[in-house]
Structure formats: C-alpha cells, structure tokens
Design a protein around this motif. Sequence first.
Motif, mmCIF file in Angstrom:
data_model
loop_
_atom_site.group_PDB
_atom_site.id
_atom_site.type_symbol
_atom_site.label_atom_id
_atom_site.label_comp_id
_atom_site.label_asym_id
_atom_site.label_seq_id
_atom_site.Cartn_x
_atom_site.Cartn_y
_atom_site.Cartn_z
ATOM 1 N N ASP A 154 0.834 -1.196 0.000
ATOM 2 C CA ASP A 154 0.000 0.000 0.000
ATOM 3 C C ASP A 154 0.871 1.251 0.000
ATOM 4 O O ASP A 154 0.560 2.232 -0.686
ATOM 5 N N ARG A 155 1.986 1.207 0.730
ATOM 6 C CA ARG A 155 2.880 2.362 0.789
ATOM 7 C C ARG A 155 3.500 2.676 -0.567
ATOM 8 O O ARG A 155 3.780 3.838 -0.868
ATOM 9 N N VAL A 156 3.709 1.632 -1.395
ATOM 10 C CA VAL A 156 4.293 1.883 -2.715
ATOM 11 C C VAL A 156 3.224 1.942 -3.801
ATOM 12 O O VAL A 156 3.536 1.980 -4.995
ATOM 13 N N VAL A 205 17.290 2.621 -11.155
ATOM 14 C CA VAL A 205 16.446 3.018 -12.287
ATOM 15 C C VAL A 205 17.179 2.870 -13.618
ATOM 16 O O VAL A 205 16.703 3.362 -14.643
ATOM 17 N N ALA A 206 18.308 2.168 -13.624
ATOM 18 C CA ALA A 206 19.102 2.064 -14.850
ATOM 19 C C ALA A 206 18.356 1.365 -15.974
ATOM 20 O O ALA A 206 18.591 1.644 -17.152
ATOM 21 N N GLN A 255 10.006 -2.693 -9.715
ATOM 22 C CA GLN A 255 10.980 -2.052 -8.831
ATOM 23 C C GLN A 255 10.296 -1.528 -7.577
ATOM 24 O O GLN A 255 10.882 -1.557 -6.487
ATOM 25 N N ARG A 256 9.067 -1.070 -7.696
ATOM 26 C CA ARG A 256 8.327 -0.638 -6.500
ATOM 27 C C ARG A 256 8.039 -1.825 -5.579
ATOM 28 O O ARG A 256 8.074 -1.701 -4.348
ATOM 29 N N VAL A 257 7.782 -3.004 -6.154
ATOM 30 C CA VAL A 257 7.633 -4.212 -5.342
ATOM 31 C C VAL A 257 8.955 -4.510 -4.614
ATOM 32 O O VAL A 257 8.951 -4.887 -3.435
ATOM 33 N N GLN A 312 9.103 8.044 -11.102
ATOM 34 C CA GLN A 312 8.167 7.517 -10.111
ATOM 35 C C GLN A 312 8.899 6.758 -9.012
ATOM 36 O O GLN A 312 8.614 6.921 -7.813
ATOM 37 N N VAL A 313 9.865 5.914 -9.403
ATOM 38 C CA VAL A 313 10.600 5.119 -8.418
ATOM 39 C C VAL A 313 11.443 6.013 -7.510
ATOM 40 O O VAL A 313 11.467 5.822 -6.285
ATOM 41 N N MET A 314 12.100 7.004 -8.078
ATOM 42 C CA MET A 314 12.961 7.863 -7.257
ATOM 43 C C MET A 314 12.138 8.742 -6.331
ATOM 44 O O MET A 314 12.532 8.986 -5.184
#
Length: 284
Positions: free
Chosen positions: A152-154, A194-195, A173-175, A204-206
Amino acid sequence: MTAAALVPGRERTDEDRVAVRIDALTKRFGSGAAALTALDEVSFRIGAGEIVALLGLSGSGKSTLLKHVNGLQAPTSGGGTVLGTDLATAKAAELRALRRRIGFVFQQFHLVDRLTVLENVCTGALGSLRGPRLGLFTYPRPVREAALDRLDRVGLADWAFQRADTLSGGQQQRVAVARALMQEPRILLADEPVASLDPESSGQVMRLLRDVATQSRLTVLCSLHQVDVALSFADRIVGLRRGRVVMDVSTAGIGREEVMRLYREVGADPEAPGALPHHGGGAG
C-alpha cells in the motif's frame, strides 16, 4: 526525530547522529603487480536520515562501496562503522545482524516471476523467520499483513495477488522497494535502481524512494548515473573516480554543469586544488 529523542533522559549516541562512517577504506582484488585497487582510501560520513547519491563512471567503485557498507565484502585496509558495527573487525554473526538492518534495492529487481506480488514482498521477512516457506500462507498472518501494508505504501496493494511477471518494470521495482521495507531497515542501499527503467518510471521510483525515506527517516545511499535525478533526489552527492572520492557536495546551490565535470574531466588530477567541487558534508 530519532528514537533517542523520544526517550526521556536518553542522550543521543554517535549511532543516532552518524549512520555510516567510512575511514580510509581501501579494497584491492588480487595481489602483486596484477592487483586491482577498487577503492582507494575512501572516507566520508552519512548522517542518520540523510539521502546521499553516489555518482561516478562505470568501474569507479560504486557497487564495491555499497557491498562494503552492507558487510558483503571486507576491506583490505581501513574500514569504518555502519550502525555502530565495525566493518574491519566484525564477526560473521555481527555482519549478518547488520544486514538485517539494511535494505537493498538492486538494478535488476530479483523478483520470483511465478510468485504473486504479495509473496515476493513476504520474502523480505525471511531473515527474521525460521525454516523455509513454501507458499504465501506458510508465512505468519502478521507477516502477510505487514507485506500488504508495504505494498500500500508503494501504491500497489491492488496488484497483491498478481504474478510478479505481469507487472511493468517500474511496478516491479516498487515491489522490490516494498520487499526491502519488510526488514524495517535503518539504512536503504540502492544500486542503480532506475538504470533499466524508462524516464517516467525512473521518476516515479525515485520519488517513491525519497518519500519513503523521508517518512521513515531512513538513511539512503543510492548509486546513480543520472545527474539530474541525483540533484532532485539527494541531499548530497559523493562522486567517485578510479576508486577515490573526488566530489562531496550538498545538492543545495550546485548546478548540473558542476556535477557533470565528474564525468567529463576523466583525465583531471583529483588532487589538484579546485579540480572538482569538494565541500565535504554529512555528520561529523
């Protein structure tokens, strides 16, 4: 606010102020004339809750440095402390205990494709459980509930029961970030997270990493190549060249062109005065 600040009468310790203290850390692979120096007397500090981007060309020592912070490699000389653990003298059991307090996010997501998203996140708790786990419902209910909370946080709670290989790269990557958070880490390391992602997913990931770090007051050390991402994400930039720290600057007030010199002036002498910005930083 640190935990120390919340306990009446408890003074802040050095560990409360400085999460990572690296002192003249040197790592050589091989011996004699064929020896390769991957890290050359690297020294810096990272304050508790600080977000630091590690920049440098491929082969500059970024990944090797992260492995030392995580206790996966031992220094040839020098060392330092991470969350109070001495990297040069710690026994194997101490290093295993340290790694349980450090989350790690990799360039390749290292998810198990055939497992559900939720079970992949549950694997982040294996270090605190006894025995193997075969199937989602072999994890204790509190672990499954914690994994749902991390998802939920991601922003991926709705994908909990999908196979991991049905997600996009950015979602995977969020998982991986959610899985790292299952350790309830004090430090989060990220090696080129994020490469392999497109610009939109990278952003989004950063942003997610920054938000999670701020909310949980995590200390973050993240290796990157993207200068613009580092400037918007980090409090501070530490630059490596040929295994040496040649740049250590706050991102406040420094421009992209100054940081890009880390990549362009490959032949410059890092010891020359003013060769690169090196203001120092972190907790003392």
